[in-house]
Design a protein around this motif. Structure first.
Motif, mmCIF file in Angstrom:
data_model
loop_
_atom_site.group_PDB
_atom_site.id
_atom_site.type_symbol
_atom_site.label_atom_id
_atom_site.label_comp_id
_atom_site.label_asym_id
_atom_site.label_seq_id
_atom_site.Cartn_x
_atom_site.Cartn_y
_atom_site.Cartn_z
ATOM 1 N N ALA A 1 0.838 -1.200 0.000
ATOM 2 C CA ALA A 1 0.000 0.000 0.000
ATOM 3 C C ALA A 1 0.875 1.253 0.000
ATOM 4 N N ALA A 2 1.985 1.212 0.728
ATOM 5 C CA ALA A 2 2.910 2.355 0.762
ATOM 6 C C ALA A 2 3.497 2.604 -0.626
ATOM 7 N N LEU A 3 3.900 1.538 -1.310
ATOM 8 C CA LEU A 3 4.428 1.681 -2.672
ATOM 9 C C LEU A 3 3.411 2.387 -3.560
ATOM 10 N N LYS A 4 2.187 1.892 -3.547
ATOM 11 C CA LYS A 4 1.146 2.446 -4.414
ATOM 12 C C LYS A 4 0.798 3.874 -4.024
ATOM 13 N N SER A 5 0.743 4.166 -2.723
ATOM 14 C CA SER A 5 0.448 5.516 -2.259
ATOM 15 C C SER A 5 1.535 6.500 -2.684
ATOM 16 N N ALA A 6 2.771 6.011 -2.783
ATOM 17 C CA ALA A 6 3.896 6.857 -3.209
ATOM 18 C C ALA A 6 3.957 6.995 -4.727
ATOM 19 N N GLY A 7 3.017 6.377 -5.439
ATOM 20 C CA GLY A 7 2.961 6.514 -6.887
ATOM 21 C C GLY A 7 3.755 5.475 -7.646
ATOM 22 N N VAL A 8 4.136 4.385 -6.987
ATOM 23 C CA VAL A 8 4.925 3.333 -7.630
ATOM 24 C C VAL A 8 3.990 2.270 -8.192
ATOM 25 N N ASP A 9 4.144 1.971 -9.487
ATOM 26 C CA ASP A 9 3.376 0.912 -10.126
ATOM 27 C C ASP A 9 3.970 -0.433 -9.689
ATOM 28 N N VAL A 10 3.135 -1.319 -9.153
ATOM 29 C CA VAL A 10 3.591 -2.623 -8.653
ATOM 30 C C VAL A 10 3.192 -3.706 -9.649
ATOM 31 N N GLY A 11 4.195 -4.401 -10.224
ATOM 32 C CA GLY A 11 3.936 -5.507 -11.150
ATOM 33 C C GLY A 11 4.197 -6.835 -10.468
ATOM 34 N N LYS A 12 3.361 -7.833 -10.777
ATOM 35 C CA LYS A 12 3.496 -9.149 -10.159
ATOM 36 C C LYS A 12 3.554 -10.237 -11.208
ATOM 37 N N ASP A 13 4.197 -11.340 -10.836
ATOM 38 C CA ASP A 13 4.244 -12.481 -11.748
ATOM 39 C C ASP A 13 3.013 -13.366 -11.523
ATOM 40 N N ALA A 14 2.960 -14.494 -12.203
ATOM 41 C CA ALA A 14 1.804 -15.396 -12.120
ATOM 42 C C ALA A 14 1.573 -15.943 -10.709
ATOM 43 N N LYS A 15 2.632 -15.989 -9.890
ATOM 44 C CA LYS A 15 2.509 -16.493 -8.516
ATOM 45 C C LYS A 15 2.149 -15.384 -7.530
ATOM 46 N N GLY A 16 1.978 -14.153 -8.014
ATOM 47 C CA GLY A 16 1.650 -13.044 -7.132
ATOM 48 C C GLY A 16 2.860 -12.413 -6.478
ATOM 49 N N MET A 17 4.041 -12.692 -6.986
ATOM 50 C CA MET A 17 5.279 -12.136 -6.434
ATOM 51 C C MET A 17 5.593 -10.801 -7.108
ATOM 52 N N ILE A 18 6.047 -9.812 -6.330
ATOM 53 C CA ILE A 18 6.443 -8.536 -6.924
ATOM 54 C C ILE A 18 7.657 -8.780 -7.804
ATOM 55 N N CYS A 19 7.536 -8.418 -9.080
ATOM 56 C CA CYS A 19 8.640 -8.638 -10.016
ATOM 57 C C CYS A 19 9.052 -7.361 -10.737
ATOM 58 N N SER A 20 8.248 -6.300 -10.622
ATOM 59 C CA SER A 20 8.657 -5.018 -11.196
ATOM 60 C C SER A 20 8.077 -3.880 -10.366
ATOM 61 N N LEU A 21 8.834 -2.803 -10.281
ATOM 62 C CA LEU A 21 8.380 -1.585 -9.622
ATOM 63 C C LEU A 21 8.551 -0.457 -10.626
#
Length: 194
Positions: A53-73
């Motif tokens: 939530a902090a990442l998104k609130s700071a304006g960072v796009d959060v990308g995830k892989d098929a397993k739901g793991m953060i793989c890109s910011l």
């Protein structure tokens, strides 16, 4: 890699002159870098129920892989790697911007503390991990939304905790004082000879 399962939310970054202003207001500072020190994001988060939530609130796009793991910011890398090659977003917390503690919880499970720093660092393929460079809490914040990774860090990121601009100013001041003293001594000696 860090697991995360929350749904995507709109970015709500809060303008703040410095990380220190953000932390004093009881918010959380989000600091995202590469191992070379180039800054991906450097912003204040007002919504920080979880690290994600902090990442998104700071304006960072959060990308995830098929397993739901953060793989890109902020779409870095783009696209997310198809298979794990040893590189990932290392997740840390800090209270002073100098000492970073590796998070033992995934971003969707962590609970950031008011007045703390959420830091992320993407390691090179040749490195096991990376730790963010020192974050100056009083430096002005550049417009992180228009920055792209480069070989230089932003003004808010510094590899030394003392600040090189302060050291340069002191050095110039000392040299100027020595020159003035030298001129005064020269004039005094010259007058005595006349």
């Amino acid at each position: 890699m860090l697991a995360s399962g929350a749904a995507s939310a709109s970015a709500q970054g809060l303008p703040a002159a410095t990380p220190q202003d953000c932390l004093k207001a009881g918010n959380v500072w989000v600091y995202v870098t590469y191992s070379d020190g180039s800054v991906v994001a450097n912003s204040c988060a007002t919504d920080f129920g979880t690290g994600e939530a902090a990442l998104k609130s700071a304006g960072v796009d959060v990308g995830k892989d098929a397993k739901g793991m953060i793989c890109s910011l902020d779409k870095k890398p783009n696209p997310c790697p198809a298979k794990f090659n040893g590189q990932y977003w290392n997740y840390y917390t800090s209270t002073d911007g100098k000492t970073f503690t590796y998070s033992q919880k995934a971003a969707d499970q962590s609970k950031p503390v008011k007045g703390s720093i959420e830091a992320w660092c993407y390691n090179k393929a040749s490195e096991k991990s990376c730790t963010p460079k020192t974050l100056s809490l009083t430096a002005e914040v550049p417009d992180a939304s228009s920055s792209t990774p480069s070989s230089s860090a932003s003004p808010a990121a510094s590899s030394d905790s003392g600040g090189s601009s302060s050291s340069t100013a002191w050095g110039v001041g000392i040299v100027a004082a020595v020159i003035v003293i030298g001129v005064v001594v020269y004039l005094v000696v010259r007058r005595r000879r006349n």
